[in-house]
Design a protein around this motif. Structure first.
Motif, mmCIF file in Angstrom:
data_model
loop_
_atom_site.group_PDB
_atom_site.id
_atom_site.type_symbol
_atom_site.label_atom_id
_atom_site.label_comp_id
_atom_site.label_asym_id
_atom_site.label_seq_id
_atom_site.Cartn_x
_atom_site.Cartn_y
_atom_site.Cartn_z
ATOM 1 N N VAL A 66 -5.570 3.869 -1.217
ATOM 2 C CA VAL A 66 -4.196 3.875 -1.721
ATOM 3 C C VAL A 66 -4.231 4.196 -3.217
ATOM 4 O O VAL A 66 -4.648 3.375 -4.034
ATOM 5 N N SER B 157 1.501 3.504 -4.962
ATOM 6 C CA SER B 157 2.446 3.001 -3.967
ATOM 7 C C SER B 157 3.479 2.096 -4.614
ATOM 8 O O SER B 157 3.184 1.394 -5.584
ATOM 9 N N HIS C 69 1.391 -2.743 0.065
ATOM 10 C CA HIS C 69 0.255 -2.321 -0.757
ATOM 11 C C HIS C 69 0.181 -3.080 -2.092
ATOM 12 O O HIS C 69 -0.564 -2.677 -2.986
ATOM 13 N N ARG D 183 -3.165 -1.300 -3.955
ATOM 14 C CA ARG D 183 -2.884 -0.007 -4.569
ATOM 15 C C ARG D 183 -3.594 0.105 -5.905
ATOM 16 O O ARG D 183 -3.807 -0.891 -6.603
ATOM 17 N N SER E 35 1.006 1.781 -9.411
ATOM 18 C CA SER E 35 2.301 1.582 -8.772
ATOM 19 C C SER E 35 3.239 2.744 -9.076
ATOM 20 O O SER E 35 3.093 3.436 -10.088
ATOM 21 N N ALA F 131 3.970 6.016 -0.428
ATOM 22 C CA ALA F 131 2.615 5.726 -0.904
ATOM 23 C C ALA F 131 1.772 6.984 -0.803
ATOM 24 O O ALA F 131 1.931 7.785 0.126
ATOM 25 N N TYR G 145 -2.170 8.419 -0.602
ATOM 26 C CA TYR G 145 -3.569 8.114 -0.313
ATOM 27 C C TYR G 145 -4.433 9.326 -0.664
ATOM 28 O O TYR G 145 -3.977 10.471 -0.630
ATOM 29 N N TRP H 149 0.712 11.651 1.726
ATOM 30 C CA TRP H 149 1.870 10.834 1.390
ATOM 31 C C TRP H 149 2.408 10.175 2.664
ATOM 32 O O TRP H 149 2.649 10.867 3.671
#
Length: 249
Positions: free
Chosen positions: A155, A158, A163, A167, A170, A177, A179, A242
């Motif tokens: 992650v 996010s 998460h 994450r 942020s 989110a 990845y 995403w």
């Protein structure tokens, strides 16, 4: 998203993207951007911009404004210097997650950091709309190289509650989110289960379950993403995904 969605995968090939080529920049746009406009291709879900940029050594984007956008930059090769009007600055390199919240308004520049002006910098920049306008501008970055070495989805950014503890950085969008993963050849990676998912193959190749092979620069817009798997090709891959639980009206 409460409506029932019909599962679908829309594969977009690298060579079909809009392109901007000038003396210092080679940019490929997955969606309408700048002078390139297609009313049928303005966004997918909450993702408004996915630009695949190569900036020549000793060059870059001079100071320019943004507002009300969450901007995530992912460097593939080289390094990029960020400076903004809130006093933040950072050196972005491969494996480092970086986010700028434009909010009420921000000025920033992005320059190739090549020592001696010899190496191009290659990066993907992605913009998602925030879930609230007029937030205070902000900046965040974190090195996640050790996590990427596992080859699984990590992650990167996010705003989703689930998460909160895992994450890297942020974003001000509770329905999205991002990845990243660097799977080795033959490794299998399941995609998130979500109403919408956007897969971008930043390098290498993958076979997406049910949709065939995607090469470098290819993408897939997945509706009703059901956790289908991707398998890294013979040279491995680097992918950006995403997960989105809302879309623009």
């Amino acid at each position: 998203m409460s409506t029932t969605l019909t599962p679908a995968v829309d594969v977009r090939r690298a060579g079909d993207r809009f392109a901007t080529r000038i003396d210092w920049l080679d940019s490929k746009h997955s969606f309408s951007f700048g002078p390139h406009y297609d009313p049928a291709n303005t966004h997918f879900g909450l993702l408004m911009v996915s630009n695949d940029d190569v900036v020549r050594a000793g060059s870059g984007f001079d100071t320019h404004p943004h507002r009300d956008m969450e901007i995530v930059t992912w460097v593939l090769d080289g390094s990029l210097v960020h400076q903004d009007s809130t006093g933040h600055n950072g050196l972005i390199r491969p494996g480092l997650a970086q986010r700028m919240s434009a909010g009420t308004g921000i000025l920033h520049s992005e320059k190739n950091d090549a020592a001696g002006a010899v190496q191009d910098v290659h990066f993907v920049q992605m913009w998602v709309v925030p879930d609230e306008s007029g937030v205070t501008p902000g900046y965040e970055q974190l090195d996640i190289s050790p996590e990427l070495d596992r080859g699984e989805l990590v992650v990167v950014a996010s705003g989703m509650t689930k998460h909160a503890d895992d994450r890297a950085i942020s974003i001000s969008q509770r329905h999205a989110a991002l990845y990243a993963a660097r799977p080795e050849p033959g490794a299998v990676v399941p995609l998130p289960t979500a109403p919408l998912a956007h897969l971008f193959v930043a390098r290498g190749s993958v076979e997406l379950e049910g949709s065939g092979v995607l090469g470098t620069g290819d993408s897939a817009r997945i509706t009703a993403s059901d956790g289908r798997r991707l398998t890294a090709g013979p040279d491995g891959a680097e992918v950006l995904v995403w997960e989105m639980h809302a879309t623009l009206g």
